[in-house]
Design an enzyme around this catalytic site. Structure first.
Site, mmCIF file in Angstrom:
data_model
loop_
_atom_site.group_PDB
_atom_site.id
_atom_site.type_symbol
_atom_site.label_atom_id
_atom_site.label_comp_id
_atom_site.label_asym_id
_atom_site.label_seq_id
_atom_site.Cartn_x
_atom_site.Cartn_y
_atom_site.Cartn_z
ATOM 1 N N LYS A 1 -4.014 -3.507 -9.218
ATOM 2 C CA LYS A 1 -3.710 -2.220 -8.600
ATOM 3 C C LYS A 1 -4.989 -1.421 -8.500
ATOM 4 O O LYS A 1 -5.662 -1.175 -9.496
ATOM 5 C CB LYS A 1 -2.662 -1.463 -9.418
ATOM 6 C CG LYS A 1 -1.311 -2.166 -9.412
ATOM 7 C CD LYS A 1 -0.251 -1.369 -10.118
ATOM 8 C CE LYS A 1 1.083 -2.093 -10.041
ATOM 9 N NZ LYS A 1 2.161 -1.342 -10.709
ATOM 10 N N ASP B 1 10.474 6.500 -12.264
ATOM 11 C CA ASP B 1 10.697 6.012 -10.902
ATOM 12 C C ASP B 1 11.595 4.776 -10.905
ATOM 13 O O ASP B 1 11.274 3.752 -10.304
ATOM 14 C CB ASP B 1 9.356 5.707 -10.223
ATOM 15 C CG ASP B 1 9.477 5.711 -8.696
ATOM 16 O OD1 ASP B 1 10.508 6.190 -8.179
ATOM 17 O OD2 ASP B 1 8.547 5.228 -8.025
ATOM 18 N N SER C 1 0.855 -1.176 0.000
ATOM 19 C CA SER C 1 0.000 0.000 0.000
ATOM 20 C C SER C 1 0.891 1.225 0.000
ATOM 21 O O SER C 1 1.921 1.255 0.681
ATOM 22 C CB SER C 1 -0.908 0.007 1.226
ATOM 23 O OG SER C 1 -1.785 1.094 1.196
ATOM 24 N N GLY C 2 0.528 2.224 -0.811
ATOM 25 C CA GLY C 2 1.346 3.420 -0.890
ATOM 26 C C GLY C 2 0.529 4.599 -1.342
ATOM 27 O O GLY C 2 -0.704 4.553 -1.397
ATOM 28 N N THR D 1 -1.989 -2.525 -3.824
ATOM 29 C CA THR D 1 -1.658 -3.566 -4.796
ATOM 30 C C THR D 1 -1.965 -4.929 -4.183
ATOM 31 O O THR D 1 -1.595 -5.196 -3.033
ATOM 32 C CB THR D 1 -0.172 -3.493 -5.184
ATOM 33 O OG1 THR D 1 0.105 -2.198 -5.712
ATOM 34 C CG2 THR D 1 0.158 -4.542 -6.234
#
Length: 570
Positions: free
Chosen positions: A43, A141, A20-21, A26
């Site tokens: 997701k 990223d 989790s973010g 996810t």
């Protein structure tokens, strides 16, 4: 949060949460519709139900999903997107499950990898990132946690593209603003231009370089010191490495993006030795390409000013260019512009903006060459045999030329030079003008007559009135922008390829020209001129004129293609 056992779309059964973010949650799931019920990853993007944002998110979500579909089909080292859908205002992506471990299990703080290990790792990562960059897609990223080592074949797999996080950033924006600059990335792996919302292909190259340096030194990127005078990363004190690899890594992580390899492909070619029996990289000068064999480098100084017009910064920079011989001692200098992505148009709060500068939108522009200066009278005379300019002077820009005249010049020059020359697309022009900036002018928040030739009787912001010259000046009299281009604002208006449209609604986002509109005979002008007030000289300002009209404030600048041909079959 989804609970284990929930079935989405009567097909994807949630097993448990993987993480989790900020972008959402996810989950590991199984596909009930397929034989053997293979694992997949779901997701769930956490939505903001603000209706002002939801419509934009829906459109962006769909377009980004199409990008992920294409990428997954291009390589087995990018997880395939299996499905994307929206249910009750919530967004879901279903991707192929990668059975493996991320590189944080290989690149461990305090542990140093050998040069041989790091070189092999660089080759693996850059090879798959090159596939992404060839689509003009920026990952944004790159870090060990977003690179998997697949168990079954030990291949590198690239996961978690920043586009998905951008969608969520729009959704969670508490102000409901959809035109804000979205910064995606991880501290330590994110270069300066990305940190201010201007990522480029070479921003990913920087991240890969920092990953390699971390592997060599055993130090996490954000813990490495930087030279306070130039922002360069200091790392060689903690690594034993050959000069060749050190030079490559220093180029990958250069503070100024113009000093880095343009893309993953360029970095890969630098680090990968030629294979036996395979020809090295070759670049050919064809009618639609430019040879880089004879590129030269020139140095220049750029300046930045504050809202009162005071110079606050001076910076020495350099750029590459080639020289086109036009005959009779007349030459043309064409500057290499790296490809990248930028925000086109002006924000609603920018003083002097027109409604035709909306909506702001992201555009990805492939690399190209553009004239260091607007076409001069000497250059026009050398190709066309005439000089129509009102304000005479060999080094002054040619003006009193119509769009049709400029196109004829391009055709004749292309035939003579056996290269393809043309007018710039509007996107190419603004990208080249801004040169990485997002302020109203490439000098900053305002301009002065020490920097640009324009009518200063109505100043912009707090600047005082300056000298109104009431005519054109020789090209190159004023400081250039950060790409090394002169007079992109002021002196003369410059024709673009494009047909004029009243807004950017449905405008191309790939850097190409927009060739249709309400009236195909009305063409685009950019840049402002000697007889225009300040806000007409902004980077985003747009003007129009019929293609056959001539004016003593209108000229043009050239572009040429930048195409690399690898190992052709002859």
């Amino acid at each position: 949060m989804l609970t284990p056992g929930v079935i989405l779309r009567n097909r994807y059964k949630i097993i448990y949460i993987l993480g989790s973010g900020g972008f959402g949650d996810t989950y590991l799931a199984v596909d009930l519709d397929l034989p053997n019920q293979p694992k997949c990853v779901v997701k769930h993007l956490k939505p903001n139900l603000d209706p002002a944002v939801l419509q934009v998110v829906r459109r962006l979500f769909d377009s980004e999903a199409q990008v992920l579909y294409r990428l997954g089909n291009d390589s087995d080292q990018i997880p395939r997107l299996l499905a994307h859908f929206e249910e009750q205002g919530e967004f879901y992506l279903v991707q192929e499950f990668v059975d493996g471990a991320d590189l944080s299990k290989e690149i461990i703080p305090g542990k140093k990898l050998t040069e041989q290990e790091v070189t092999k790792l660089l080759q693996e990562i850059l090879a798959i990132l090159a596939v992404v960059h060839k689509k003009n897609i920026i990952h944004r990223d790159i870090k060990p946690q977003n690179i998997m080592r697949r168990h079954q074949d030990s291949k590198i797999v690239l996961i978690d593209f920043g586009a998905v996080k951008e969608i969520n950033t729009l959704m969670v924006n508490s102000q409901g603003q959809t035109s804000v600059s979205v910064v995606i990335g991880t501290h330590g792996y994110m270069p300066s231009e990305q940190a201010v919302g201007q990522p480029k292909l070479c921003s990913d190259v920087y991240a890969v370089g920092m990953l390699a340096i971390s592997a060599l030194t055993g130090i996490q990127p954000h813990e490495l010191p930087k030279d306070p005078t130039n922002g360069e990363v200091i790392w060689l004190n903690w690594a034993k490495v050959s000069k060749k690899l050190a030079d490559i890594l220093n180029k990958m992580v250069a503070y100024d993006f113009r000093d880095r390899y343009f893309s993953a492909e360029e970095a890969l070619q630098a680090i990968k030795p030629p294979q036996r029996g395979q020809a090295p990289l070759r670049i050919f000068n064809t009618p639609s390409s430019v040879s880089t064999d004879n590129l030269q480098t020139f140095q220049f100084e750029t300046v930045t000013i504050d809202a009162r017009g005071n110079i606050t910064n001076r910076r020495n920079q350099e750029a590459k260019y080639f020289v086109q011989d036009l005959g009779n001692g007349v030459t043309l200098e064409m500057v290499k512009i790296p490809g990248g992505t930028f925000t086109m148009g002006s924000p609603e709060g920018e003083a002097g903006r027109g409604t035709n500068e909306s909506p702001q939108h992201r555009v990805t522009v492939p690399g190209f060459f553009i004239g260091k200066y607007a076409v001069t009278q000497a250059q026009y005379q050398a190709i066309m045999g005439t000089n129509p300019a009102y304000f005479k002077g060999e080094k002054r820009p040619v003006e009193t030329v119509s769009w049709d005249d400029a196109v004829k010049f391009c055709k004749r020059l292309s035939q003579k030079a056996k290269k393809t020359y043309s007018l710039p697309s509007e996107a190419e022009w603004e990208y080249a003008c801004r040169a990485g900036t997002s302020t109203p002018f490439y000098f900053g928040e305002t301009i002065t007559t020490d920097l640009i030739n324009y009518d200063s009787n109505l100043p912009y912001g707090a600047t005082p009135k300056g000298k109104y010259r009431q005519q054109t000046t020789d090209v190159g009299n004023f400081p250039p922008n950060a790409f090394g281009l002169y007079d992109m604002c002021g002196n003369i208006w410059e024709w673009c390829q494009d047909v004029y449209n009243e807004s950017y609604q449905s405008a191309p986002i790939d850097g190409s020209a927009w060739l249709t509109g309400k009236d195909n005979n009305v063409k685009l002008l950019r840049g402002g001129s000697w007889n225009n007030i300040t806000w007409n000289c902004r980077s985003a300002n747009r003007n129009r004129l019929a293609n056959a009209v001539r004016s003593y404030s209108v000229g043009f600048r050239l572009v040429a293609m930048d195409i690399l041909i690898l190992n052709p079959p002859f």
